[in-house]
Write a protein that holds these residues in place. Structure first.
Motif, PDB file in Angstrom:
ATOM      1  N   ASP A 159       2.408  45.120 -36.971  1.00 18.24           N
ATOM      2  CA  ASP A 159       2.559  46.568 -37.121  1.00 18.24           C
ATOM      3  C   ASP A 159       1.290  47.152 -37.726  1.00 18.24           C
ATOM      4  N   SER A 160       0.700  48.128 -37.042  1.00 16.36           N
ATOM      5  CA  SER A 160      -0.451  48.857 -37.576  1.00 16.36           C
ATOM      6  C   SER A 160      -0.277  50.327 -37.209  1.00 16.36           C
ATOM      7  N   ASP A 161      -1.244  51.145 -37.570  1.00 13.58           N
ATOM      8  CA  ASP A 161      -1.146  52.569 -37.252  1.00 13.58           C
ATOM      9  C   ASP A 161      -1.155  52.817 -35.743  1.00 13.58           C
ATOM     10  N   ASP A 162      -1.821  51.935 -35.002  1.00 15.10           N
ATOM     11  CA  ASP A 162      -1.999  52.164 -33.564  1.00 15.10           C
ATOM     12  C   ASP A 162      -1.100  51.317 -32.681  1.00 15.10           C
ATOM     13  N   ILE A 163      -0.705  50.136 -33.168  1.00 18.50           N
ATOM     14  CA  ILE A 163       0.001  49.187 -32.313  1.00 18.50           C
ATOM     15  C   ILE A 163       1.166  48.557 -33.067  1.00 18.50           C
ATOM     16  N   TYR A 164       2.277  48.443 -32.376  1.00 21.83           N
ATOM     17  CA  TYR A 164       3.390  47.624 -32.855  1.00 21.83           C
ATOM     18  C   TYR A 164       3.774  46.698 -31.715  1.00 21.83           C
ATOM     19  N   TYR A 165       3.911  45.390 -32.028  1.00 17.78           N
ATOM     20  CA  TYR A 165       4.340  44.507 -30.946  1.00 17.78           C
ATOM     21  C   TYR A 165       5.312  43.457 -31.459  1.00 17.78           C
ATOM     22  N   VAL A 166       6.122  42.985 -30.538  1.00 21.41           N
ATOM     23  CA  VAL A 166       7.080  41.918 -30.804  1.00 21.41           C
ATOM     24  C   VAL A 166       6.740  40.757 -29.881  1.00 21.41           C
ATOM     25  N   TRP A 167       6.644  39.559 -30.449  1.00 19.96           N
ATOM     26  CA  TRP A 167       6.293  38.345 -29.709  1.00 19.96           C
ATOM     27  C   TRP A 167       7.449  37.369 -29.860  1.00 19.96           C
ATOM     28  N   GLU A 168       8.191  37.178 -28.777  1.00 22.14           N
ATOM     29  CA  GLU A 168       9.335  36.271 -28.775  1.00 22.14           C
ATOM     30  C   GLU A 168       8.990  35.016 -27.969  1.00 22.14           C
ATOM     31  N   ASN A 169       9.351  33.863 -28.520  1.00 22.69           N
ATOM     32  CA  ASN A 169       9.045  32.591 -27.871  1.00 22.69           C
ATOM     33  C   ASN A 169      10.310  31.907 -27.381  1.00 22.69           C
ATOM     34  N   GLU A 170      10.159  31.192 -26.293  1.00 23.06           N
ATOM     35  CA  GLU A 170      11.261  30.393 -25.763  1.00 23.06           C
ATOM     36  C   GLU A 170      10.688  29.047 -25.329  1.00 23.06           C
ATOM     37  N   CYS A 178       6.334  26.594 -23.003  1.00 21.25           N
ATOM     38  CA  CYS A 178       6.724  27.632 -23.956  1.00 21.25           C
ATOM     39  C   CYS A 178       6.395  28.985 -23.332  1.00 21.25           C
ATOM     40  N   THR A 179       7.397  29.856 -23.273  1.00 19.78           N
ATOM     41  CA  THR A 179       7.223  31.187 -22.696  1.00 19.78           C
ATOM     42  C   THR A 179       7.130  32.212 -23.812  1.00 19.78           C
ATOM     43  N   PHE A 180       6.123  33.082 -23.736  1.00 14.35           N
ATOM     44  CA  PHE A 180       5.902  34.130 -24.719  1.00 14.35           C
ATOM     45  C   PHE A 180       6.255  35.474 -24.082  1.00 14.35           C
ATOM     46  N   TYR A 181       7.208  36.161 -24.655  1.00 11.77           N
ATOM     47  CA  TYR A 181       7.573  37.503 -24.185  1.00 11.77           C
ATOM     48  C   TYR A 181       6.969  38.513 -25.153  1.00 11.77           C
TER      49      TYR A 181
END
Length: 252
Positions: A159-170, A178-181
């Motif tokens: 989380d930053s002022d410009d970007i928020y991301y979620v990285w889910e692994n399977e 290993c799959t990264f979503y």
């Protein structure tokens, strides 16, 4: 789903914690330690946005960067400034050069992105084909330990002022994949735009790497943990560096 499209333009912000300078300095020490002949021309496979190419160029090496993503190479071209770096838009498992080089690099677990073992084997053969006699091939991998104990089925956020991301692994441990979503929300003039990418990585064991190296005309001359020194890997090392030396020619 294609990879490294929008992501390419935010890659450097999201890898702010990667110690590129330490990596480049370590590569230089590897060349000094293991190269029998002078290393002048170096090819960086899966060069991404060119951070390593820039640093190695600053050390005085002539650099070629290869990447399959035009978007990543667009960023690399903008970043290189006046440096004389040649970038080629090619797949690292099916690339072509106009001559030989003194060393190959493939860093930041790019090797793991080769999900097909035939592509993995072919990359080694191509590296051998385009290396000068006794040239070096230096790469790193995410270790089996890291896949099973750190990545596994975990979720990471940024989380930053410009970007928020979620990285889910399977993790499909049976097939070693290993799959990264990845889901991104990017601030554009006060509004957040969402985009998604899916990446996969394959687990490559030390046994597999050594067998492929030998079959491809290489000798493993060094294997180190991820602390940018010459210490052997620990059981819980998340990243492992390999140094291969070309000892014979092989047919592709």
């Amino acid at each position: 789903m294609e990879q490294y499209l929008d992501f390419a333009y935010y890659y450097d912000k999201l890898t702010y914690d990667v110690e590129y300078k330490k990596i480049a300095e370590f590569i230089k020490r590897i060349f000094d330690k293991y190269a029998k002949n002078d290393v002048s021309l170096v090819c960086d496979l899966a060069c991404g946005t060119g951070s390593i190419c820039n640093l190695m160029s600053d050390f005085g090496y002539d650099m070629i960067g290869i990447d399959f993503s035009p978007n990543m190479l667009d960023v690399a071209a903008e970043k290189k400034g006046e440096r004389n770096i040649l970038y080629l838009n090619q797949d690292i498992s099916n690339f072509e050069l106009y001559g030989t080089v003194d060393a190959f690099l493939c860093l930041l677990d790019s090797v793991n992105h080769l999900n097909n073992e035939k592509d993995f084997d072919r990359m080694f053969c191509l590296a051998n084909n385009y290396l000068n006699p006794e040239g070096l091939f230096v790469f790193d991998v995410n270790s089996p330990y890291k896949f099973k104990n750190i990545l596994a089925d975990n979720v990471f956020t940024y989380d930053s002022d410009d970007i928020y991301y979620v990285w889910e692994n399977e993790l499909d441990e049976k097939n070693g994949i290993c799959t990264f979503y990845l889901t991104f929300f990017v601030n554009e003039n006060g509004l957040y735009r969402r985009f998604d990418e899916v990446h996969t990585e394959r687990i490559y064991t030390d046994e597999k790497i050594r067998k492929t190296a030998e079959k491809s005309g290489f000798e493993v001359v060094g294997m180190f943990g991820g602390n940018y020194d010459f210490a052997v890997p620990e059981k819980d090392s998340g990243r492992i560096f390999y140094v291969l030396k070309k000892v014979k020619n092989v047919k592709i």
